[in-house]
Design a protein around this motif. Structure first.
Motif, PDB file in Angstrom:
ATOM      1  N   LYS A 130     -16.424  40.446 -39.481  1.00 32.16           N
ATOM      2  CA  LYS A 130     -17.692  39.757 -39.227  1.00 32.16           C
ATOM      3  C   LYS A 130     -17.838  38.471 -40.028  1.00 32.16           C
ATOM      4  CE  LYS A 130     -20.145  43.984 -37.910  1.00 32.16           C
ATOM      5  NZ  LYS A 130     -21.331  44.859 -38.154  1.00 32.16           N
ATOM      6  N   LYS A 131     -16.799  38.116 -40.765  1.00 33.00           N
ATOM      7  CA  LYS A 131     -16.891  36.920 -41.603  1.00 33.00           C
ATOM      8  C   LYS A 131     -16.920  35.642 -40.771  1.00 33.00           C
ATOM      9  CE  LYS A 131     -14.442  34.434 -45.297  1.00 33.00           C
ATOM     10  NZ  LYS A 131     -15.695  34.149 -46.026  1.00 33.00           N
ATOM     11  N   CYS A 132     -16.244  35.652 -39.615  1.00 37.19           N
ATOM     12  CA  CYS A 132     -16.118  34.456 -38.781  1.00 37.19           C
ATOM     13  C   CYS A 132     -16.639  34.716 -37.376  1.00 37.19           C
ATOM     14  CB  CYS A 132     -14.656  34.013 -38.687  1.00 37.19           C
ATOM     15  SG  CYS A 132     -13.818  33.817 -40.276  1.00 37.19           S
ATOM     16  N   ALA A 133     -17.212  33.686 -36.780  1.00 42.27           N
ATOM     17  CA  ALA A 133     -17.506  33.757 -35.350  1.00 42.27           C
ATOM     18  C   ALA A 133     -16.196  33.590 -34.590  1.00 42.27           C
ATOM     19  CB  ALA A 133     -18.481  32.652 -34.972  1.00 42.27           C
ATOM     20  N   SER A 134     -16.075  34.263 -33.460  1.00 44.48           N
ATOM     21  CA  SER A 134     -14.823  34.184 -32.703  1.00 44.48           C
ATOM     22  C   SER A 134     -15.123  34.023 -31.222  1.00 44.48           C
ATOM     23  CB  SER A 134     -13.959  35.425 -32.932  1.00 44.48           C
ATOM     24  OG  SER A 134     -14.591  36.588 -32.441  1.00 44.48           O
ATOM     25  N   GLN A 135     -14.183  33.387 -30.529  1.00 43.22           N
ATOM     26  CA  GLN A 135     -14.300  33.238 -29.077  1.00 43.22           C
ATOM     27  C   GLN A 135     -12.920  33.159 -28.470  1.00 43.22           C
ATOM     28  OE1 GLN A 135     -15.826  29.553 -27.539  1.00 43.22           O
ATOM     29  NE2 GLN A 135     -14.964  28.313 -29.188  1.00 43.22           N
ATOM     30  N   VAL A 136     -12.804  33.654 -27.251  1.00 41.91           N
ATOM     31  CA  VAL A 136     -11.568  33.544 -26.484  1.00 41.91           C
ATOM     32  C   VAL A 136     -11.655  32.282 -25.643  1.00 41.91           C
ATOM     33  CG1 VAL A 136     -10.127  34.584 -24.698  1.00 41.91           C
ATOM     34  CG2 VAL A 136     -11.218  36.030 -26.438  1.00 41.91           C
ATOM     35  N   VAL A 137     -10.655  31.428 -25.776  1.00 42.36           N
ATOM     36  CA  VAL A 137     -10.619  30.154 -25.051  1.00 42.36           C
ATOM     37  C   VAL A 137      -9.554  30.251 -23.970  1.00 42.36           C
ATOM     38  CG1 VAL A 137     -10.227  27.680 -25.220  1.00 42.36           C
ATOM     39  CG2 VAL A 137     -11.355  28.900 -27.106  1.00 42.36           C
ATOM     40  N   ARG A 138      -9.956  30.021 -22.729  1.00 40.95           N
ATOM     41  CA  ARG A 138      -9.044  30.050 -21.586  1.00 40.95           C
ATOM     42  C   ARG A 138      -9.018  28.646 -20.979  1.00 40.95           C
ATOM     43  NH1 ARG A 138      -7.862  35.352 -20.001  1.00 40.95           N
ATOM     44  NH2 ARG A 138      -9.137  36.955 -21.041  1.00 40.95           N
ATOM     45  N   PRO A 139      -8.050  27.827 -21.367  1.00 43.14           N
ATOM     46  CA  PRO A 139      -8.029  26.437 -20.909  1.00 43.14           C
ATOM     47  C   PRO A 139      -7.947  26.329 -19.388  1.00 43.14           C
ATOM     48  CG  PRO A 139      -6.515  26.754 -22.752  1.00 43.14           C
ATOM     49  CD  PRO A 139      -6.962  28.116 -22.309  1.00 43.14           C
ATOM     50  N   ASP A 140      -8.654  25.354 -18.842  1.00 46.43           N
ATOM     51  CA  ASP A 140      -8.585  25.058 -17.424  1.00 46.43           C
ATOM     52  C   ASP A 140      -7.357  24.173 -17.195  1.00 46.43           C
ATOM     53  OD1 ASP A 140      -9.031  23.249 -15.027  1.00 46.43           O
ATOM     54  OD2 ASP A 140     -10.724  24.624 -14.783  1.00 46.43           O
ATOM     55  N   PRO A 141      -6.381  24.634 -16.398  1.00 47.87           N
ATOM     56  CA  PRO A 141      -5.152  23.839 -16.213  1.00 47.87           C
ATOM     57  C   PRO A 141      -5.414  22.426 -15.700  1.00 47.87           C
ATOM     58  CG  PRO A 141      -4.859  26.060 -15.366  1.00 47.87           C
ATOM     59  CD  PRO A 141      -6.313  25.922 -15.702  1.00 47.87           C
ATOM     60  N   ASP A 142      -6.373  22.274 -14.780  1.00 49.99           N
ATOM     61  CA  ASP A 142      -6.665  20.943 -14.246  1.00 49.99           C
ATOM     62  C   ASP A 142      -7.184  20.016 -15.340  1.00 49.99           C
ATOM     63  OD1 ASP A 142      -5.891  21.692 -11.697  1.00 49.99           O
ATOM     64  OD2 ASP A 142      -7.926  22.308 -11.119  1.00 49.99           O
ATOM     65  N   GLU A 143      -8.018  20.553 -16.235  1.00 55.18           N
ATOM     66  CA  GLU A 143      -8.535  19.745 -17.333  1.00 55.18           C
ATOM     67  C   GLU A 143      -7.428  19.385 -18.319  1.00 55.18           C
ATOM     68  OE1 GLU A 143     -11.829  21.627 -19.201  1.00 55.18           O
ATOM     69  OE2 GLU A 143     -13.104  21.600 -17.407  1.00 55.18           O
ATOM     70  N   VAL A 144      -6.544  20.349 -18.597  1.00 57.63           N
ATOM     71  CA  VAL A 144      -5.435  20.076 -19.517  1.00 57.63           C
ATOM     72  C   VAL A 144      -4.550  18.966 -18.963  1.00 57.63           C
ATOM     73  CG1 VAL A 144      -3.323  21.026 -20.531  1.00 57.63           C
ATOM     74  CG2 VAL A 144      -5.425  22.374 -20.537  1.00 57.63           C
ATOM     75  N   ILE A 145      -4.225  19.045 -17.675  1.00 62.66           N
ATOM     76  CA  ILE A 145      -3.373  18.030 -17.051  1.00 62.66           C
ATOM     77  C   ILE A 145      -4.058  16.671 -17.067  1.00 62.66           C
ATOM     78  CG2 ILE A 145      -2.342  17.304 -14.865  1.00 62.66           C
ATOM     79  CD1 ILE A 145      -1.818  20.286 -14.291  1.00 62.66           C
ATOM     80  N   ALA A 146      -5.358  16.658 -16.750  1.00 60.67           N
ATOM     81  CA  ALA A 146      -6.090  15.391 -16.724  1.00 60.67           C
ATOM     82  C   ALA A 146      -6.157  14.751 -18.108  1.00 60.67           C
ATOM     83  CB  ALA A 146      -7.500  15.616 -16.167  1.00 60.67           C
ATOM     84  N   GLN A 147      -6.343  15.574 -19.135  1.00 57.05           N
ATOM     85  CA  GLN A 147      -6.474  15.058 -20.486  1.00 57.05           C
ATOM     86  C   GLN A 147      -5.143  14.639 -21.099  1.00 57.05           C
ATOM     87  OE1 GLN A 147      -8.477  18.250 -22.515  1.00 57.05           O
ATOM     88  NE2 GLN A 147     -10.396  17.959 -21.381  1.00 57.05           N
ATOM     89  N   ASN A 148      -4.041  15.144 -20.521  1.00 52.93           N
ATOM     90  CA  ASN A 148      -2.720  14.868 -21.101  1.00 52.93           C
ATOM     91  C   ASN A 148      -1.767  14.286 -20.061  1.00 52.93           C
ATOM     92  OD1 ASN A 148      -2.818  16.374 -23.969  1.00 52.93           O
ATOM     93  ND2 ASN A 148      -3.863  17.646 -22.451  1.00 52.93           N
TER      94      ASN A 148
END
Length: 211
Positions: A163-181
């Motif tokens: 409980k020391k840290c907030a946590s989240q699962v991140v599922r990158p959007d492939p279209d966004e990854v391609i657009a950004q890179n």
């Protein structure tokens, strides 16, 4: 494809295609300690029935349609020795900087309900306080194997410091990854992704925000 060849393709650079051939359902548990450190990263991989069947056929040397202790040990030896070159498909970063990991013991292998299972834990090579932004990704840099976390509950923080840290699962959007890179995702990357850090941009990851 025989299981030995498939395992080689799974583990050896240069054999990958731009899409996965082997599929596994994955689970990650980030175990924490009472003194506020990341203790270990626990993995479970359950492989698809087609690949599991090929492993059974290739490693069942006595032909009894079971994988006995010695046969499972042979599989364990192959994956333990080979996956170290890929950091056991584990990416660990703190505030964007890569952290080294180590495997304290051999990868364990089992065969249950027609599927091959691998389970093991990796440790941060140096003590890792729960501070800043910690991200853990699990992926095959060659893209030959797809490790899929079916639900967010398959990536969890456990232990006394959970409980020391907030946590989240991140599922990158492939279209966004391609657009950004777009400038980096060249034809050469898709033809030969081995050794290319960009593959981790597509990977599901668990992020810990520690104040």
């Amino acid at each position: 494809m025989p299981a030995l060849a498939a395992l080689a393709a799974l583990l050896i650079p240069g054999t990958a295609a731009a899409h996965p051939h082997i599929f596994a359902e994955a689970r990650l548990e980030v175990e924490t300690s009472a003194n506020g450190q990341i203790a270990e990263l626990r993995h479970v991989w359950r492989f698809d029935e087609v690949f599991s069947s090929s492993v059974m056929l290739d490693f069942d040397r006595n032909g009894n349609f079971e994988l006995d202790r010695e046969e499972l040990a042979s599989i364990s030896e192959v994956v333990t020795d080979s996956l170290k070159d890929f950091d056991y498909y584990t990416s660990l970063t703190v505030n964007g900087g890569d952290m080294d990991i180590e495997l304290p013991e051999a990868i364990k292998v089992a065969f249950q309900d027609g599927q091959l299972l691998m389970f093991f834990a990796v440790l941060p090579k140096q003590p890792l306080p729960m501070s800043g932004t910690i991200a853990i990704g699990v992926f095959d840099p060659t893209m030959y194997a797809a490790l899929d976390f079916m639900t967010d509950d398959d990536m969890v923080v456990t232990g006394a410091g959970a409980k020391k840290c907030a946590s989240q699962v991140v599922r990158p959007d492939p279209d966004e990854v391609i657009a950004q890179n777009q400038g980096s995702l060249t034809e050469a990357f898709f033809n030969e992704p081995t050794g290319n850090d960009l593959s981790k941009l597509f990977a599901t990851r668990l992020e810990l925000d520690c104040k």
